[in-house]
Design a protein around this motif. Structure first.
Motif, PDB file in Angstrom:
ATOM      1  N   VAL A  45      -2.721   7.241 -11.788  1.00  0.00           N
ATOM      2  CA  VAL A  45      -3.340   8.567 -11.873  1.00  0.00           C
ATOM      3  C   VAL A  45      -3.594   9.164 -10.483  1.00  0.00           C
ATOM      4  CG1 VAL A  45      -4.384   8.192 -14.122  1.00  0.00           C
ATOM      5  CG2 VAL A  45      -5.609   7.457 -12.077  1.00  0.00           C
ATOM      6  N   VAL A  46      -2.881   8.661  -9.471  1.00  0.00           N
ATOM      7  CA  VAL A  46      -3.015   9.219  -8.126  1.00  0.00           C
ATOM      8  C   VAL A  46      -1.726   9.943  -7.752  1.00  0.00           C
ATOM      9  CG1 VAL A  46      -4.638   7.436  -7.401  1.00  0.00           C
ATOM     10  CG2 VAL A  46      -2.200   7.085  -7.031  1.00  0.00           C
ATOM     11  N   ASP A  47      -1.835  10.864  -6.806  1.00  0.00           N
ATOM     12  CA  ASP A  47      -0.633  11.610  -6.420  1.00  0.00           C
ATOM     13  C   ASP A  47       0.240  10.770  -5.486  1.00  0.00           C
ATOM     14  OD1 ASP A  47      -1.530  12.031  -3.649  1.00  0.00           O
ATOM     15  OD2 ASP A  47      -2.958  13.450  -4.503  1.00  0.00           O
ATOM     16  N   ASP A  48       1.473  11.215  -5.318  1.00  0.00           N
ATOM     17  CA  ASP A  48       2.455  10.462  -4.526  1.00  0.00           C
ATOM     18  C   ASP A  48       2.026  10.317  -3.072  1.00  0.00           C
ATOM     19  OD1 ASP A  48       4.045  10.130  -6.739  1.00  0.00           O
ATOM     20  OD2 ASP A  48       5.308  11.877  -6.322  1.00  0.00           O
ATOM     21  N   GLU A  49       1.378  11.340  -2.531  1.00  0.00           N
ATOM     22  CA  GLU A  49       0.950  11.281  -1.128  1.00  0.00           C
ATOM     23  C   GLU A  49      -0.074  10.162  -0.928  1.00  0.00           C
ATOM     24  OE1 GLU A  49      -1.140  14.081   2.310  1.00  0.00           O
ATOM     25  OE2 GLU A  49      -0.756  14.890   0.313  1.00  0.00           O
ATOM     26  N   GLU A  50      -1.047  10.090  -1.836  1.00  0.00           N
ATOM     27  CA  GLU A  50      -2.080   9.053  -1.719  1.00  0.00           C
ATOM     28  C   GLU A  50      -1.476   7.658  -1.865  1.00  0.00           C
ATOM     29  OE1 GLU A  50      -6.068   7.590  -1.371  1.00  0.00           O
ATOM     30  OE2 GLU A  50      -5.162   9.529  -0.957  1.00  0.00           O
ATOM     31  N   LEU A  51      -0.583   7.501  -2.839  1.00  0.00           N
ATOM     32  CA  LEU A  51       0.063   6.210  -3.052  1.00  0.00           C
ATOM     33  C   LEU A  51       0.913   5.833  -1.847  1.00  0.00           C
ATOM     34  CD1 LEU A  51       0.771   3.802  -4.842  1.00  0.00           C
ATOM     35  CD2 LEU A  51       2.538   5.214  -5.923  1.00  0.00           C
ATOM     36  N   GLY A  52       1.650   6.802  -1.307  1.00  0.00           N
ATOM     37  CA  GLY A  52       2.492   6.540  -0.146  1.00  0.00           C
ATOM     38  C   GLY A  52       1.688   6.112   1.069  1.00  0.00           C
TER      39      GLY A  52
ATOM     40  N   CYS B 225     -10.640   1.869  -1.743  1.00  0.00           N
ATOM     41  CA  CYS B 225     -11.188   0.534  -1.475  1.00  0.00           C
ATOM     42  C   CYS B 225     -10.188  -0.338  -0.723  1.00  0.00           C
ATOM     43  CB  CYS B 225     -11.581  -0.149  -2.785  1.00  0.00           C
ATOM     44  SG  CYS B 225     -13.086   0.500  -3.538  1.00  0.00           S
ATOM     45  N   SER B 226      -8.918  -0.243  -1.089  1.00  0.00           N
ATOM     46  CA  SER B 226      -7.908  -1.081  -0.436  1.00  0.00           C
ATOM     47  C   SER B 226      -7.741  -0.696   1.025  1.00  0.00           C
ATOM     48  CB  SER B 226      -6.571  -0.965  -1.178  1.00  0.00           C
ATOM     49  OG  SER B 226      -6.034   0.347  -1.070  1.00  0.00           O
ATOM     50  N   ARG B 227      -7.694   0.595   1.306  1.00  0.00           N
ATOM     51  CA  ARG B 227      -7.512   1.049   2.685  1.00  0.00           C
ATOM     52  C   ARG B 227      -8.773   0.799   3.519  1.00  0.00           C
ATOM     53  NH1 ARG B 227      -5.180   7.050   2.076  1.00  0.00           N
ATOM     54  NH2 ARG B 227      -4.878   6.836   4.333  1.00  0.00           N
ATOM     55  N   THR B 228      -9.928   0.921   2.895  1.00  0.00           N
ATOM     56  CA  THR B 228     -11.185   0.639   3.591  1.00  0.00           C
ATOM     57  C   THR B 228     -11.302  -0.848   3.898  1.00  0.00           C
ATOM     58  OG1 THR B 228     -12.278   2.529   2.520  1.00  0.00           O
ATOM     59  CG2 THR B 228     -13.706   0.810   3.415  1.00  0.00           C
TER      60      THR B 228
ATOM     61  N   VAL C 218     -15.903  -8.206   4.002  1.00  0.00           N
ATOM     62  CA  VAL C 218     -14.713  -8.421   3.174  1.00  0.00           C
ATOM     63  C   VAL C 218     -14.059  -9.714   3.635  1.00  0.00           C
ATOM     64  CG1 VAL C 218     -14.327  -5.958   2.810  1.00  0.00           C
ATOM     65  CG2 VAL C 218     -13.183  -7.115   4.683  1.00  0.00           C
ATOM     66  N   GLY C 219     -13.348 -10.352   2.751  1.00  0.00           N
ATOM     67  CA  GLY C 219     -12.668 -11.592   3.105  1.00  0.00           C
ATOM     68  C   GLY C 219     -11.330 -11.326   3.751  1.00  0.00           C
ATOM     69  N   ARG C 220     -10.619 -12.388   4.007  1.00  0.00           N
ATOM     70  CA  ARG C 220      -9.275 -12.262   4.563  1.00  0.00           C
ATOM     71  C   ARG C 220      -8.324 -11.727   3.506  1.00  0.00           C
ATOM     72  NH1 ARG C 220      -6.095 -17.655   5.957  1.00  0.00           N
ATOM     73  NH2 ARG C 220      -6.059 -17.616   3.686  1.00  0.00           N
ATOM     74  N   ASP C 221      -8.487 -12.207   2.269  1.00  0.00           N
ATOM     75  CA  ASP C 221      -7.620 -11.792   1.160  1.00  0.00           C
ATOM     76  C   ASP C 221      -8.446 -11.007   0.150  1.00  0.00           C
ATOM     77  OD1 ASP C 221      -5.168 -13.298   1.942  1.00  0.00           O
ATOM     78  OD2 ASP C 221      -6.532 -15.002   1.698  1.00  0.00           O
ATOM     79  N   VAL C 222      -8.020  -9.793  -0.131  1.00  0.00           N
ATOM     80  CA  VAL C 222      -8.750  -8.911  -1.039  1.00  0.00           C
ATOM     81  C   VAL C 222      -7.830  -8.478  -2.173  1.00  0.00           C
ATOM     82  CG1 VAL C 222      -9.929  -6.687  -1.270  1.00  0.00           C
ATOM     83  CG2 VAL C 222     -10.284  -8.063   0.790  1.00  0.00           C
ATOM     84  N   VAL C 223      -8.340  -8.550  -3.391  1.00  0.00           N
ATOM     85  CA  VAL C 223      -7.615  -7.998  -4.535  1.00  0.00           C
ATOM     86  C   VAL C 223      -8.449  -6.872  -5.127  1.00  0.00           C
ATOM     87  CG1 VAL C 223      -8.561  -9.732  -6.127  1.00  0.00           C
ATOM     88  CG2 VAL C 223      -6.490  -8.483  -6.748  1.00  0.00           C
ATOM     89  N   VAL C 224      -7.803  -5.730  -5.342  1.00  0.00           N
ATOM     90  CA  VAL C 224      -8.457  -4.557  -5.907  1.00  0.00           C
ATOM     91  C   VAL C 224      -7.889  -4.336  -7.299  1.00  0.00           C
ATOM     92  CG1 VAL C 224      -8.896  -2.086  -5.654  1.00  0.00           C
ATOM     93  CG2 VAL C 224      -8.741  -3.540  -3.623  1.00  0.00           C
ATOM     94  N   ILE C 225      -8.765  -4.288  -8.288  1.00  0.00           N
ATOM     95  CA  ILE C 225      -8.331  -4.151  -9.680  1.00  0.00           C
ATOM     96  C   ILE C 225      -8.499  -2.700 -10.106  1.00  0.00           C
ATOM     97  CG2 ILE C 225      -8.756  -4.882 -12.054  1.00  0.00           C
ATOM     98  CD1 ILE C 225      -9.856  -7.528 -10.812  1.00  0.00           C
ATOM     99  N   GLY C 226      -7.399  -2.060 -10.460  1.00  0.00           N
ATOM    100  CA  GLY C 226      -7.446  -0.665 -10.888  1.00  0.00           C
ATOM    101  C   GLY C 226      -6.336   0.128 -10.231  1.00  0.00           C
ATOM    102  N   GLY C 227      -6.123   1.359 -10.700  1.00  0.00           N
ATOM    103  CA  GLY C 227      -5.020   2.152 -10.172  1.00  0.00           C
ATOM    104  C   GLY C 227      -5.361   3.594  -9.892  1.00  0.00           C
ATOM    105  N   GLY C 228      -6.663   3.878  -9.695  1.00  0.00           N
ATOM    106  CA  GLY C 228      -7.075   5.252  -9.415  1.00  0.00           C
ATOM    107  C   GLY C 228      -7.359   5.480  -7.938  1.00  0.00           C
ATOM    108  N   TYR C 229      -7.933   6.637  -7.643  1.00  0.00           N
ATOM    109  CA  TYR C 229      -8.222   6.983  -6.255  1.00  0.00           C
ATOM    110  C   TYR C 229      -9.227   6.020  -5.627  1.00  0.00           C
ATOM    111  CZ  TYR C 229      -5.612  11.321  -6.647  1.00  0.00           C
ATOM    112  OH  TYR C 229      -4.606  12.234  -6.806  1.00  0.00           O
ATOM    113  N   THR C 230     -10.214   5.573  -6.405  1.00  0.00           N
ATOM    114  CA  THR C 230     -11.192   4.641  -5.855  1.00  0.00           C
ATOM    115  C   THR C 230     -10.522   3.333  -5.452  1.00  0.00           C
ATOM    116  OG1 THR C 230     -12.991   5.599  -7.172  1.00  0.00           O
ATOM    117  CG2 THR C 230     -13.341   3.396  -6.303  1.00  0.00           C
ATOM    118  N   ALA C 231      -9.552   2.875  -6.251  1.00  0.00           N
ATOM    119  CA  ALA C 231      -8.820   1.652  -5.908  1.00  0.00           C
ATOM    120  C   ALA C 231      -8.060   1.834  -4.596  1.00  0.00           C
ATOM    121  CB  ALA C 231      -7.852   1.279  -7.031  1.00  0.00           C
ATOM    122  N   MET C 232      -7.416   2.980  -4.433  1.00  0.00           N
ATOM    123  CA  MET C 232      -6.685   3.247  -3.184  1.00  0.00           C
ATOM    124  C   MET C 232      -7.650   3.281  -2.004  1.00  0.00           C
ATOM    125  SD  MET C 232      -3.607   3.528  -4.417  1.00  0.00           S
ATOM    126  CE  MET C 232      -3.226   3.418  -6.175  1.00  0.00           C
TER     127      MET C 232
END
Length: 218
Positions: free
Chosen positions: A158-165, A134-137, A118-132
């Motif tokens: 489409v993710v729950d508040d706990e996952e987003l938090g 990928c960003s944390r990974t 992964v690079g230094r700067d990563v952009v993840v496109i999307g708003g589901g669980y897979t996006a969350m």
């Protein structure tokens, strides 16, 4: 696949499971990171199914390592439980540049322990669980700045508040009401992504308001 094999085994059938992966668990294993779904939980399920007499054959792809007509010849019935693991292509210019990775493939490599860059700067496109995930990974693999860009607003996620938090607490930046229109590269490698701002229009088939591009807001 695990559920089908378990149900059949409890009814007295002899069951063999063919899996292209080296381990059982399917998308639970390759699509969900261990920090969200502990591997011990998956392994426990698999062991319970094995105790019912189910036989697992790993690293075997149907149509490559074993032909479908052979399965039809050797077994009385076949249940196809292959899941939905193919990525949905990004239909914008530059989507084939080096540095563009699809979430399903990215998480599969990460979860199987394969080399992952992964690079230094990563952009993840999307708003589901897979996006969350990928960003944390990405953060765990050395990214310094990670942004999730979603075409709608926070309330349409489409993710729950706990996952987003959890995602935000780890330092992932959220950017709403923006859609990619071009991935820009140099010498075949990604250098930046161009977005356009959206406003919300009328609800679509999912019941959520559709993102409408705002002209001139790239």
């Amino acid at each position: 696949g695990l559920a089908v094999s378990r149900e059949l085994a409890t009814k007295g059938y002899q069951v063999s499971v063919f899996d292209s992966l080296p381990y059982a668990g399917g998308f639970m294993l390759i699509g969900v990171p261990a920090f969200r779904l502990p591997r011990e939980a998956i392994e426990m399920d698999v062991r319970l199914v094995e105790r019912l007499g189910v036989r697992f054959i790993y690293n075997t792809t149907v149509g490559v390592d074993i032909m479908f007509d052979q399965l039809q010849r050797d077994f009385d019935a076949i249940a196809i439980t292959a899941g939905a693991m193919n990525a949905i292509g990004l239909d914008v210019p530059g989507a084939d540049l080096d540095g563009v990775q699809y979430g399903v493939d990215f998480m599969k490599r990460a979860n199987l322990g394969e080399p992952l860059e992964v690079g230094r700067d990563v952009v993840v496109i999307g708003g589901g669980y897979t996006a969350m995930d990928c960003s944390r990974t990405s953060l765990r693999h050395g990214a310094q700045h990670v942004s999730i860009v979603y075409r709608r607003t926070r309330s349409e996620l489409v993710v729950d508040d706990e996952e987003l938090g959890e995602t935000e607490r780890e330092g992932v930046r959220m950017e709403f009401l923006a859609s990619p229109i071009e991935i820009v590269g140099q010498d075949g490698k990604v250098t930046c992504v161009r977005f356009i701002r959206n406003r919300l229009g009328e609800p679509d088939a999912s019941g959520r308001r559709s993102p409408v591009p705002i002209e001139g807001s790239e």
